[in-house]
Design an enzyme around this catalytic site. Structure first.
Site, PDB file in Angstrom:
ATOM      1  N   GLU A 154      37.740  27.453  36.323  1.00 57.25           N
ATOM      2  CA  GLU A 154      38.558  28.455  36.618  1.00 57.25           C
ATOM      3  C   GLU A 154      37.787  29.690  37.184  1.00 57.25           C
ATOM      4  O   GLU A 154      36.679  29.634  36.961  1.00 57.25           O
ATOM      5  CB  GLU A 154      39.190  29.023  35.266  1.00 57.25           C
ATOM      6  CG  GLU A 154      40.277  28.013  34.828  1.00 57.25           C
ATOM      7  CD  GLU A 154      40.701  28.574  33.115  1.00 57.25           C
ATOM      8  OE1 GLU A 154      40.576  29.630  32.903  1.00 57.25           O
ATOM      9  OE2 GLU A 154      41.522  27.742  32.767  1.00 57.25           O
ATOM     10  N   HIS A 207      46.134  30.972  33.141  1.00 53.32           N
ATOM     11  CA  HIS A 207      45.516  31.724  32.132  1.00 53.32           C
ATOM     12  C   HIS A 207      46.318  32.628  31.406  1.00 53.32           C
ATOM     13  O   HIS A 207      45.400  33.623  31.139  1.00 53.32           O
ATOM     14  CB  HIS A 207      43.834  31.868  32.323  1.00 53.32           C
ATOM     15  CG  HIS A 207      43.217  31.477  30.878  1.00 53.32           C
ATOM     16  ND1 HIS A 207      41.981  31.034  31.014  1.00 53.32           N
ATOM     17  CD2 HIS A 207      43.582  31.693  29.571  1.00 53.32           C
ATOM     18  CE1 HIS A 207      41.366  30.595  29.729  1.00 53.32           C
ATOM     19  NE2 HIS A 207      42.325  31.088  28.757  1.00 53.32           N
TER      20      HIS A 207
END
Length: 531
Positions: free
Chosen positions: A263, A281
């Site tokens: 990420e 997220h």
């Protein structure tokens, strides 16, 4: 002079105002955390640093933080903070472990609905004017079986919400007792059974060596055909390549992911697949959750900087300043004793019994209990701390009992921690020597005298010739240097143990060589946090 706090990520104005109202000089620069060079340049001026996830507090940043006393993370995860480096620097790391649990649980439920009814694809199609009603045939959640991997703080809320949706819930969690599962209204099962029975699987565990790729290619193959998988916990829990293959083959009917192995996820093997729902997220991304954790971290940091009170610290016990000087080594001992047992226990814990003898019995036993329980539970959840560990233990139905007694042996004081499961009791005792260093003094009722090291190797065997030679030879061939070697037995020819303090982690291939000798009943590498 008033303490100075830097807020280097986006915190609510209300949280920033808490610092001002408490008389703390606060510098609100919400984008500074993205510039590591600028952060390193200015961090030396501040007593406190309040962050979210964008700021990376590395060893290099901490090296410049000569005045820093506390780092406050608004949220649970502290992967963006080098905690060992912070500990060595004497900087307390705090988080807010319970501020966004409901929000994350709700997102998992929402993702399950989205996956079951193909809502994102149907929305995009309708926006495009297609009206492809027959294309988006979904499935009901009612009467389906939900498999929950990890029934802790967030997972237990997901279980409760799923039961409200009239789903059947099975849960896999090594620390969930049968009694607690029954009280929750869920069925406790082993992982293989969960994989075979679940129509939906949702993950709610931290990323550790034990949980990494818990849904591996092999485990995905064990799932029921047509299963749908939801991950709103941590990237890396699922083998994304294997999942993509299973989605393309039709074995897995759908997936909904909020977290990814890398990420920010600009590209991923799951992206573009028609039966996958992805979000960036967003688990904790609600107005309420963001406000809750921001307010909480501001209050905690202000309390510490102004009064010395410590709450939700990951690397320091919650004790008063007066107690800390005397209790520090004993708290470290309690943590080591718990960590030892926690790393050896992979079955549900029913009870934790802690005995205090001599001078140890006169200390702050609540703090020592918390340190021991935290040490045990960190083996499966590294985000547990001394504040949250007893709460989590209680939620999982683990009974904690404390016994105190006057000095009864050769030591001025000692502690003994015993863990009770359905299959066995496991105990370890320790003391603190006059040099302030914790020592292990008894394992499985066998007396020893072992220094605690960062990397250790524990073996059990029958008391027969050749054990020392085999350990030395195999480790030597593998390039592992032994710093300290401790042996013990209960009787000649009886049960024996060895505890080795080594300079580095022992590789799996070396451990397998030791097992293959047939001399050892157990060969277990152990890791300890040595501040």
């Amino acid at each position: 002079m008033a303490p100075k706090v830097l807020v280097s990520d986006k915190l609510s104005e209300t949280a920033v105002q808490i610092f001002r109202d408490r008389g703390i000089d606060v510098d609100f620069q919400p984008d500074l955390g993205k510039d590591k060079d600028k952060l390193a340049e200015v961090i030396g001026k501040y007593d406190g640093l309040a962050i979210r996830s964008a700021t990376k507090v590395t060893e290099a940043i901490l090296a410049k933080a000569d005045n820093l006393k506390v780092i406050g993370r608004a949220g649970i995860g502290t992967d963006n903070i080098d905690k060992p480096a912070a500990s060595k620097k004497g900087v307390i790391v705090m988080n807010t472990p319970f501020g966004n649990t409901i929000t994350t649980a709700e997102h998992a439920i929402a993702m399950m609905f989205a996956c079951a009814r193909q809502i994102p694809e149907a929305s995009a199609s309708t926006h495009a004017g297609e009206w492809a009603k027959s294309k988006f045939m979904g499935v009901e959640l009612t009467a389906k079986t939900l498999g929950v991997i990890g029934a802790g703080n967030i997972g237990s809320i997901v279980c409760d919400r799923a039961l409200g949706l009239r789903m059947k819930v099975v849960a896999y969690d090594p620390f969930l007792s049968e009694e607690k599962a029954a009280k929750m209204g869920v069925e406790k099962v082993e992982l293989d059974e969960l994989l075979a029975r679940a129509d939906f699987i949702t993950l709610h565990v931290p990323l550790t060596d034990q949980t990494r790729n818990i849904l591996s290619k092999e485990n995905i193959a064990k799932t029921k055909k047509g299963v749908r998988i939801i991950n709103c916990a941590r990237g890396g829990l699922v083998d994304e390549e294997a999942l993509a293959e299973a989605l393309k083959s039709g074995h897995v009917a759908g997936a909904a992911f909020d977290v990814f192995s890398v990420e920010p996820a600009k590209e991923n093997v799951l992206f573009g697949l028609p039966n996958v729902v992805c979000t960036p997220h967003l688990g904790a991304a609600t107005t309420e959750a963001q406000e809750n954790v921001a307010l909480q971290v501001a209050e905690q940091m202000a309390d510490y900087l102004l009064t010395g009170a410590v709450q939700n610290a990951l690397n320091m016990p919650s004790v008063t300043a007066e107690e800390a000087k005397v209790m520090g080594p004993w708290i470290k001992l309690a943590d080591h004793l718990g960590a030892f047992i926690g790393q050896l226990t992979d079955e549900p814990i029913k009870a934790i019994n802690i005995l205090y003898d001599g001078v140890a019995s006169e200390m702050n036993l609540e703090a020592l209990n918390s340190a021991a329980v935290s040490g045990i539970m960190k083996a499966v959840n590294p985000d547990v701390n001394m504040v949250s560990a007893p709460v989590i233990a209680k939620e999982r139905g683990i009974q904690i009992a404390t016994t105190s007694q006057d000095k009864s042996g050769a030591f001025e004081g000692y502690m003994k921690v015993t863990v009770v499961t359905d299959k066995r009791e496991r105990s370890i005792g320790g003391t603190v020597f006059s040099d302030g260093k914790p020592r292990f003094i008894q394992i499985k009722g066998i007396n020893i005298d072992a220094e605690v090291g960062a990397h250790m190797l524990y073996t059990t065997n029958k008391d027969v010739p050749g054990i020392i030679g085999t350990l030395g030879a195999v480790l030597g061939e593998g390039g592992v240097n032994i710093a300290n070697f401790t042996l013990g037995r209960n009787a000649p020819g009886g049960d024996a143990i060895a505890l080795l303090y080594v300079d580095a982690q022992v590789e799996p291939a070396i451990l397998q060589k030791l097992k293959d000798t047939g001399l050892f009943q157990q060969v277990k590498p152990l890791e300890f946090e040595i501040a």
